[in-house]
Scaffold this motif. Sequence first.
Motif, PDB file in Angstrom:
ATOM      1  N   LEU A 149       0.719  -1.199   0.022  1.00  8.18           N
ATOM      2  CA  LEU A 149       0.352   0.405   0.069  1.00  8.18           C
ATOM      3  C   LEU A 149       0.893   1.069  -0.081  1.00  8.18           C
ATOM      4  N   MET A 157      -9.415  14.326 -12.114  1.00  4.52           N
ATOM      5  CA  MET A 157     -10.787  15.069 -11.456  1.00  4.52           C
ATOM      6  C   MET A 157      -9.536  16.264 -12.384  1.00  4.52           C
ATOM      7  N   THR A 190     -13.980   7.174   1.810  1.00  2.00           N
ATOM      8  CA  THR A 190     -14.646   6.583   3.459  1.00  2.00           C
ATOM      9  C   THR A 190     -14.205   4.870   3.982  1.00  2.00           C
ATOM     10  N   GLY A 191     -12.729   4.576   3.214  1.00  2.00           N
ATOM     11  CA  GLY A 191     -12.213   3.358   3.565  1.00  2.00           C
ATOM     12  C   GLY A 191     -11.571   4.101   5.063  1.00  2.00           C
ATOM     13  N   ALA A 194      -9.541   7.161   5.858  1.00  2.00           N
ATOM     14  CA  ALA A 194     -10.841   8.017   6.213  1.00  2.00           C
ATOM     15  C   ALA A 194     -11.607   8.368   7.592  1.00  2.00           C
ATOM     16  N   ARG A 213     -18.781   7.308  -1.508  1.00  2.00           N
ATOM     17  CA  ARG A 213     -19.096   6.912  -3.156  1.00  2.00           C
ATOM     18  C   ARG A 213     -19.923   5.644  -2.548  1.00  2.00           C
ATOM     19  N   THR A 214     -19.035   5.286  -1.655  1.00  3.31           N
ATOM     20  CA  THR A 214     -19.405   3.291  -0.948  1.00  3.31           C
ATOM     21  C   THR A 214     -19.887   3.491   0.681  1.00  3.31           C
ATOM     22  N   LYS A 332     -15.243  -5.324   1.240  1.00  2.00           N
ATOM     23  CA  LYS A 332     -13.893  -4.514   1.615  1.00  2.00           C
ATOM     24  C   LYS A 332     -13.693  -3.683   2.392  1.00  2.00           C
ATOM     25  N   ARG A 333     -12.331  -3.246   2.677  1.00  2.00           N
ATOM     26  CA  ARG A 333     -10.946  -4.447   3.874  1.00  2.00           C
ATOM     27  C   ARG A 333     -12.290  -3.170   4.713  1.00  2.00           C
ATOM     28  N   ALA A 383      -8.979  10.271   0.205  1.00  2.00           N
ATOM     29  CA  ALA A 383      -8.816   9.430   1.025  1.00  2.00           C
ATOM     30  C   ALA A 383      -8.950   8.492   0.607  1.00  2.00           C
ATOM     31  N   THR A 384      -8.531   8.265  -1.181  1.00  2.00           N
ATOM     32  CA  THR A 384      -8.585   7.523  -2.121  1.00  2.00           C
ATOM     33  C   THR A 384      -7.608   6.401  -2.533  1.00  2.00           C
ATOM     34  N   TRP A 499      -9.711  -2.717  -3.718  1.00  2.00           N
ATOM     35  CA  TRP A 499      -8.676  -2.385  -3.936  1.00  2.00           C
ATOM     36  C   TRP A 499      -8.102  -4.283  -3.573  1.00  2.00           C
TER      37      TRP A 499
HETATM   38  P1  NA7 Z   1      -9.409   2.545   0.234  1.00  2.00           P
HETATM   39  O1  NA7 Z   1     -10.247   1.450   1.435  1.00  2.00           O
HETATM   40  O2  NA7 Z   1      -9.185   1.889  -1.270  1.00  2.00           O
HETATM   41  O3  NA7 Z   1     -10.455   3.611   0.300  1.00  2.00           O
HETATM   42  C1  NA7 Z   1     -10.327   4.353  -0.912  1.00  2.00           C
HETATM   43  C2  NA7 Z   1     -11.859   5.438  -0.780  1.00  2.00           C
HETATM   44  O4  NA7 Z   1     -11.871   6.235  -1.973  1.00  2.00           O
HETATM   45  C3  NA7 Z   1     -12.869   4.482  -0.763  1.00  2.00           C
HETATM   46  O5  NA7 Z   1     -14.335   4.918   0.082  1.00  2.00           O
HETATM   47  C4  NA7 Z   1     -13.442   4.729  -2.375  1.00  2.00           C
HETATM   48  O6  NA7 Z   1     -14.474   4.423  -2.558  1.00  2.00           O
HETATM   49  C5  NA7 Z   1     -13.344   6.265  -2.344  1.00  2.00           C
HETATM   50  N1  NA7 Z   1     -12.913   7.106  -3.778  1.00  2.00           N
HETATM   51  C6  NA7 Z   1     -11.691   6.664  -4.691  1.00  2.00           C
HETATM   52  N2  NA7 Z   1     -12.666   7.215  -5.806  1.00  2.00           N
HETATM   53  C7  NA7 Z   1     -13.675   7.991  -5.369  1.00  2.00           C
HETATM   54  C8  NA7 Z   1     -13.664   9.203  -6.384  1.00  2.00           C
HETATM   55  N3  NA7 Z   1     -12.962  10.296  -7.493  1.00  2.00           N
HETATM   56  N4  NA7 Z   1     -14.743   9.815  -5.968  1.00  2.00           N
HETATM   57  C9  NA7 Z   1     -15.202   9.285  -4.577  1.00  2.00           C
HETATM   58  N5  NA7 Z   1     -14.763   8.202  -3.890  1.00  2.00           N
HETATM   59  C10 NA7 Z   1     -13.628   7.700  -4.130  1.00  2.00           C
HETATM   60  O7  NA7 Z   1      -7.778   3.039   0.684  1.00  2.00           O
HETATM   61  P2  NA7 Z   1      -7.300   3.730   2.605  1.00  2.00           P
HETATM   62  O8  NA7 Z   1      -6.550   4.310   2.252  1.00  2.00           O
HETATM   63  O9  NA7 Z   1      -8.957   4.337   2.826  1.00  2.00           O
HETATM   64  O10 NA7 Z   1      -6.992   2.072   3.189  1.00  2.00           O
HETATM   65  C11 NA7 Z   1      -6.552   1.455   2.492  1.00  2.00           C
HETATM   66  C12 NA7 Z   1      -6.067   0.401   2.798  1.00  2.00           C
HETATM   67  O11 NA7 Z   1      -4.849   0.703   4.410  1.00  2.00           O
HETATM   68  C13 NA7 Z   1      -6.911  -0.069   4.169  1.00  2.00           C
HETATM   69  O12 NA7 Z   1      -8.175  -1.265   3.606  1.00  2.00           O
HETATM   70  C14 NA7 Z   1      -6.215  -1.216   5.237  1.00  2.00           C
HETATM   71  O13 NA7 Z   1      -5.698  -1.923   4.258  1.00  2.00           O
HETATM   72  C15 NA7 Z   1      -4.841   0.247   5.285  1.00  2.00           C
HETATM   73  P3  NA7 Z   1     -15.504   3.427  -3.088  1.00  2.00           P
HETATM   74  O14 NA7 Z   1     -15.323   2.066  -2.507  1.00  2.00           O
HETATM   75  O15 NA7 Z   1     -14.410   2.916  -4.690  1.00  2.00           O
HETATM   76  O16 NA7 Z   1     -16.615   3.469  -3.960  1.00  2.00           O
END
Ligand code: NA7
Length: 551
Positions: A149, A157, A190-191, A194, A213-214, A332-333, A383-384, A499
């Motif tokens: 990671l 964007m 919101t992963g 976030a 988004r999710t 999703k994690r 936080a994407t 991911w």
């Molecule tokens: P994650 O888990 O990949 O989360 C990324 C978040 O960003 C997720 O909610 C995505 O929504 C959102 N996202 C990405 N691109 C967009 C766009 N274009 N518009 C709106 N929202 C978007 O990353 P983290 O850094 O939080 O965590 C990664 C890992 O690190 C975690 O799982 C742990 O193992 C430690 P989506 O779900 O794709 O709709």
Amino acid sequence: MQSKDHDVAIKYFDAIVVGAGLAGVCAAYQLRRSGISARILEAGGGVGGTWYHNRYPGARCDIESLDYSYSFSDELQQEWHWSERYASQPEILRYINHVVDRFDLRRDIQLNTRVTQASFDEAQERWVLVTDAGEVFAARYAIMATGVLSVTQVPSMKGLEDFKGEWFHTGDWPSQGVDVRGKRVGVIGTGSSATQLIPLVAEEAAHLYVFQRTANYTMPAQNHPTKPEVEKEWKQHYPDRRRFAWASGFGHNQVTNHLSGKEMTPEACLAELENRWRLGGLYMMRAFKDILTDAEVNDVAAEYVRGKIRAIVRDKETAEALCPRDLYIGTKRLCSGTNYYETFNRDNVTLVNVKNKPIDCVTGSGIQLVDGRSYELDVLIFATGFDAMTGAMTKINPLGRNGLSLREAWAEGPKTYLGLCMTGFPNMFVITGPGSPSVFSNMVTSIEQHVEWIVACIAYMKQHGFSLIEPTLHAQEEWTQHVTQMAGKTLYAKSRNSWFHGANIPGKPVVFMPYVGGVGNYYKKITQVADNGYEGFRLSAASATPEFSGH
Ligand code: NA7
């Protein structure tokens, strides 16, 4: 890429390790102990990898620190004190620096050095690595500790370059921090990152807009200062605890309920779920043995969490928007945070649901959605997420035999033997690569298992006069199929939008990457492969190339 192309002195080592995060530091220690000369090349300005770069407020491990720590030295594990159940990023970074100093590893580590090219010189049977400063290193073995990671993903964007405020990615957070006091802040995503960051930013910002988004499932971490009696018990039984973790499903000491959710009464299920909520964090994923394989059982847990969200979040519409739908819990994690859902009860926090009305563009003053709604922002936080598991490797794009590039080799998804090695890339090892438990486990356990295996392999080769090791195509194909088959037995096969599958990166092949067969089973397998004289690998006798010794 031959040495004559470069007007620089080549530096020779037995092994080059790329990356000085938890994996690279572990490799530095074990290689030194085995008398294998090595240089560790690290792009960052300090050691720590993920824990160096992810400095956003609230960054914290979601595995208990007594577990998420090296086992290779009993002195180390006895003397180190973790102040909290789940250590924060600064504490983990202090720990990694402590390890580096305690074992005098710093002299093998070269910071601010990004490897930009790696190619296998077939005639010389060695890897040649070039850095961003034009330095050239040659080594018989290339050990890729590049992290899973570590390559941040900022979605493309429109208009971002016009934004007048400041913007940041959580995975590349400035070391001096970001002052959000009194500012209008937007967080996209919101992963896990976030959900850790949002509650803390909300306390300081004038207003916080969360662009979701999710909706994902967030457990309360139930973090607290380390209890002395817990620490004492662990330190008394560390060898047993580590043995348990190494043989377990996920590489740690979290207790799994070995019953199916279907074998339990609704009351017993509820009691188990309540217990898991109290234990906090990822414990929820061990609530039932079939939580990740049976959709109905999974839904019992998912519905329980939705109930908790509805009970916590006062505004009904916001609560419903925060409730994950069409998403199996854990596929999703799972997120682990503190006061995440509670934060949406604050007057200065607004959830903006961008599922059906996505972000259209960034403007000079904020964010605009496709339906024309706009949000004025001073700070925008991405936080994407990351180009997980393969991004760091394909960015370097090593060239193996006959100039085969890793990007070509992985065009349809990553292919490895045991998540450790690739056909066509002799003497290259990947620590926690795709096809190994990796992100599906306690990373420190998986790192230690891989480093132990790699260092023993190099020692074996030296001892037996081999110069090259490379998996056969057959072994690699069989293993890659096995990884997919194992994932096929789980709900990951039905939920391919995370991911874990690479689905968050446009154009990346959608393939489930980690090995879900269990850390203990995996460790047995790689041990057996080694014990059988490296079954599935082709080993070749040393040519006239002299052994390198360290500089
Ligand atoms: P994650 O888990 O990949 O989360 C990324 C978040 O960003 C997720 O909610 C995505 O929504 C959102 N996202 C990405 N691109 C967009 C766009 N274009 N518009 C709106 N929202 C978007 O990353 P983290 O850094 O939080 O965590 C990664 C890992 O690190 C975690 O799982 C742990 O193992 C430690 P989506 O779900 O794709 O709709």
